[in-house]
Design a protein around this motif. Structure first.
Motif, PDB file in Angstrom:
ATOM      1  N   THR A  96       0.839  -1.189   0.000  1.00  0.00           N
ATOM      2  CA  THR A  96       0.000   0.000   0.000  1.00  0.00           C
ATOM      3  C   THR A  96       0.878   1.245   0.000  1.00  0.00           C
ATOM      4  OG1 THR A  96      -1.719  -1.163   1.208  1.00  0.00           O
ATOM      5  CG2 THR A  96      -1.801   1.219   1.280  1.00  0.00           C
ATOM      6  N   MET A  97       0.478   2.225  -0.816  1.00  0.00           N
ATOM      7  CA  MET A  97       1.130   3.533  -0.832  1.00  0.00           C
ATOM      8  C   MET A  97       0.030   4.575  -0.792  1.00  0.00           C
ATOM      9  SD  MET A  97       3.426   5.398  -3.800  1.00  0.00           S
ATOM     10  CE  MET A  97       4.849   4.348  -3.766  1.00  0.00           C
ATOM     11  N   TYR A  98       0.050   5.441   0.185  1.00  0.00           N
ATOM     12  CA  TYR A  98      -0.990   6.462   0.357  1.00  0.00           C
ATOM     13  C   TYR A  98      -2.382   5.833   0.404  1.00  0.00           C
ATOM     14  CZ  TYR A  98       2.906   9.460  -0.941  1.00  0.00           C
ATOM     15  OH  TYR A  98       4.131  10.073  -1.002  1.00  0.00           O
ATOM     16  N   GLY A  99      -2.472   4.652   0.970  1.00  0.00           N
ATOM     17  CA  GLY A  99      -3.752   3.988   1.143  1.00  0.00           C
ATOM     18  C   GLY A  99      -4.294   3.274  -0.078  1.00  0.00           C
ATOM     19  N   THR A 100      -3.513   3.187  -1.129  1.00  0.00           N
ATOM     20  CA  THR A 100      -3.971   2.510  -2.342  1.00  0.00           C
ATOM     21  C   THR A 100      -2.936   1.472  -2.768  1.00  0.00           C
ATOM     22  OG1 THR A 100      -2.956   4.123  -3.836  1.00  0.00           O
ATOM     23  CG2 THR A 100      -5.227   4.565  -3.142  1.00  0.00           C
ATOM     24  N   PRO A 101      -3.330   0.511  -3.612  1.00  0.00           N
ATOM     25  CA  PRO A 101      -2.387  -0.518  -4.068  1.00  0.00           C
ATOM     26  C   PRO A 101      -1.254   0.089  -4.894  1.00  0.00           C
ATOM     27  CG  PRO A 101      -4.651  -1.143  -4.577  1.00  0.00           C
ATOM     28  CD  PRO A 101      -4.680   0.276  -4.127  1.00  0.00           C
ATOM     29  N   ALA A 102      -0.058  -0.392  -4.639  1.00  0.00           N
ATOM     30  CA  ALA A 102       1.111   0.018  -5.411  1.00  0.00           C
ATOM     31  C   ALA A 102       1.964  -1.211  -5.675  1.00  0.00           C
ATOM     32  CB  ALA A 102       1.906   1.067  -4.637  1.00  0.00           C
ATOM     33  N   PHE A 103       2.736  -1.143  -6.730  1.00  0.00           N
ATOM     34  CA  PHE A 103       3.537  -2.283  -7.159  1.00  0.00           C
ATOM     35  C   PHE A 103       5.009  -1.892  -7.151  1.00  0.00           C
ATOM     36  CE2 PHE A 103      -0.702  -2.475  -8.744  1.00  0.00           C
ATOM     37  CZ  PHE A 103      -1.095  -3.708  -8.264  1.00  0.00           C
ATOM     38  N   TYR A 104       5.810  -2.816  -6.647  1.00  0.00           N
ATOM     39  CA  TYR A 104       7.224  -2.569  -6.400  1.00  0.00           C
ATOM     40  C   TYR A 104       8.062  -3.668  -7.024  1.00  0.00           C
ATOM     41  CZ  TYR A 104       5.671   0.583  -2.663  1.00  0.00           C
ATOM     42  OH  TYR A 104       5.081   1.594  -1.954  1.00  0.00           O
ATOM     43  N   VAL A 105       9.246  -3.277  -7.474  1.00  0.00           N
ATOM     44  CA  VAL A 105      10.267  -4.238  -7.867  1.00  0.00           C
ATOM     45  C   VAL A 105      11.434  -3.992  -6.928  1.00  0.00           C
ATOM     46  CG1 VAL A 105      11.104  -2.728  -9.751  1.00  0.00           C
ATOM     47  CG2 VAL A 105      11.743  -5.160  -9.693  1.00  0.00           C
ATOM     48  N   ARG A 106      11.744  -4.997  -6.115  1.00  0.00           N
ATOM     49  CA  ARG A 106      12.807  -4.889  -5.105  1.00  0.00           C
ATOM     50  C   ARG A 106      12.714  -3.566  -4.325  1.00  0.00           C
ATOM     51  NH1 ARG A 106      18.279  -7.388  -7.688  1.00  0.00           N
ATOM     52  NH2 ARG A 106      17.436  -9.423  -8.221  1.00  0.00           N
ATOM     53  N   ASN A 107      11.545  -3.309  -3.806  1.00  0.00           N
ATOM     54  CA  ASN A 107      11.290  -2.163  -2.928  1.00  0.00           C
ATOM     55  C   ASN A 107      11.327  -0.797  -3.610  1.00  0.00           C
ATOM     56  OD1 ASN A 107      10.815  -3.714  -0.563  1.00  0.00           O
ATOM     57  ND2 ASN A 107      13.019  -4.035  -0.411  1.00  0.00           N
ATOM     58  N   LYS A 108      11.305  -0.759  -4.938  1.00  0.00           N
ATOM     59  CA  LYS A 108      11.178   0.511  -5.663  1.00  0.00           C
ATOM     60  C   LYS A 108       9.832   0.494  -6.377  1.00  0.00           C
ATOM     61  CE  LYS A 108      14.797   2.594  -7.385  1.00  0.00           C
ATOM     62  NZ  LYS A 108      15.911   2.911  -8.286  1.00  0.00           N
ATOM     63  N   TRP A 109       9.004   1.488  -6.114  1.00  0.00           N
ATOM     64  CA  TRP A 109       7.669   1.499  -6.718  1.00  0.00           C
ATOM     65  C   TRP A 109       7.780   1.758  -8.219  1.00  0.00           C
ATOM     66  CZ3 TRP A 109       4.783   5.152  -9.347  1.00  0.00           C
ATOM     67  CH2 TRP A 109       5.336   6.426  -9.443  1.00  0.00           C
ATOM     68  N   PHE A 110       6.857   1.152  -8.968  1.00  0.00           N
ATOM     69  CA  PHE A 110       6.791   1.424 -10.404  1.00  0.00           C
ATOM     70  C   PHE A 110       5.365   1.675 -10.885  1.00  0.00           C
ATOM     71  CE2 PHE A 110       6.414  -3.180 -10.285  1.00  0.00           C
ATOM     72  CZ  PHE A 110       5.481  -3.473 -11.264  1.00  0.00           C
ATOM     73  N   ALA A 111       4.388   1.538 -10.017  1.00  0.00           N
ATOM     74  CA  ALA A 111       3.005   1.842 -10.381  1.00  0.00           C
ATOM     75  C   ALA A 111       2.171   1.955  -9.111  1.00  0.00           C
ATOM     76  CB  ALA A 111       2.427   0.751 -11.281  1.00  0.00           C
ATOM     77  N   ARG A 112       1.191   2.872  -9.155  1.00  0.00           N
ATOM     78  CA  ARG A 112       0.305   3.032  -8.010  1.00  0.00           C
ATOM     79  C   ARG A 112      -1.076   3.396  -8.500  1.00  0.00           C
ATOM     80  NH1 ARG A 112      -1.925   6.983  -4.620  1.00  0.00           N
ATOM     81  NH2 ARG A 112      -0.968   8.740  -5.648  1.00  0.00           N
ATOM     82  N   VAL A 113      -2.088   2.765  -7.929  1.00  0.00           N
ATOM     83  CA  VAL A 113      -3.477   3.106  -8.228  1.00  0.00           C
ATOM     84  C   VAL A 113      -3.812   4.358  -7.422  1.00  0.00           C
ATOM     85  CG1 VAL A 113      -5.877   2.344  -8.111  1.00  0.00           C
ATOM     86  CG2 VAL A 113      -4.065   0.686  -8.643  1.00  0.00           C
ATOM     87  N   ARG A 114      -4.340   5.363  -8.090  1.00  0.00           N
ATOM     88  CA  ARG A 114      -4.723   6.592  -7.383  1.00  0.00           C
ATOM     89  C   ARG A 114      -6.012   6.390  -6.609  1.00  0.00           C
ATOM     90  NH1 ARG A 114      -3.327  12.175  -8.436  1.00  0.00           N
ATOM     91  NH2 ARG A 114      -5.548  12.586  -8.455  1.00  0.00           N
TER      92      ARG A 114
END
Length: 115
Positions: free
Chosen positions: A21-39
């Motif tokens: 979760t990032m800012y309360g929404t789903p987010a996707f990470y590769v080795r702890n670096k985000w690459f996409a987040r649902v607003r």
């Protein structure tokens, strides 16, 4: 129309990807670096791009699909409307964002496997 579940399925197929979760929404990470987040809207994806020039080109080419807000001014980040892209295009966008954030060796190995 692409859904949040479609985004999740596509993102999690990429190597070493996890969901948090990032800012309360789903987010996707590769080795702890985000690459996409649902607003917060639930039908918009936040994606890093290679540069502000690429961001401007995407928005100019398809303003119905790509946009930005003042919050992202000065950042190589574009917003994508789920309903304006198909699964193939979303897959390409997610893969490109993943490649930007993945460690170099992991990205190179992925590109060697996928051509």
């Amino acid at each position: 129309m692409v859904t949040e579940d479609d985004v999740r399925e596509i993102a999690l197929r990429l190597p070493e990807t996890s969901e948090k979760t990032m800012y309360g929404t789903p987010a996707f990470y590769v080795r702890n670096k985000w690459f996409a987040r649902v607003r917060e809207e639930g039908d918009v994806l936040v994606l890093p791009v290679a540069g502000e020039e690429e961001k401007a080109e995407l928005i100019a080419a398809e303003p119905g699909a790509f946009f930005t807000t003042p919050h992202y001014d000065g950042h190589a980040i574009v917003l994508v409307r789920f309903g304006a892209v198909d699964a193939r295009e979303m897959g390409e966008l997610l893969t490109d964002a993943w490649l930007l954030r993945a460690p170099k060796r992991l990205a190179a190995a992925f590109e060697d496997r996928t051509g």
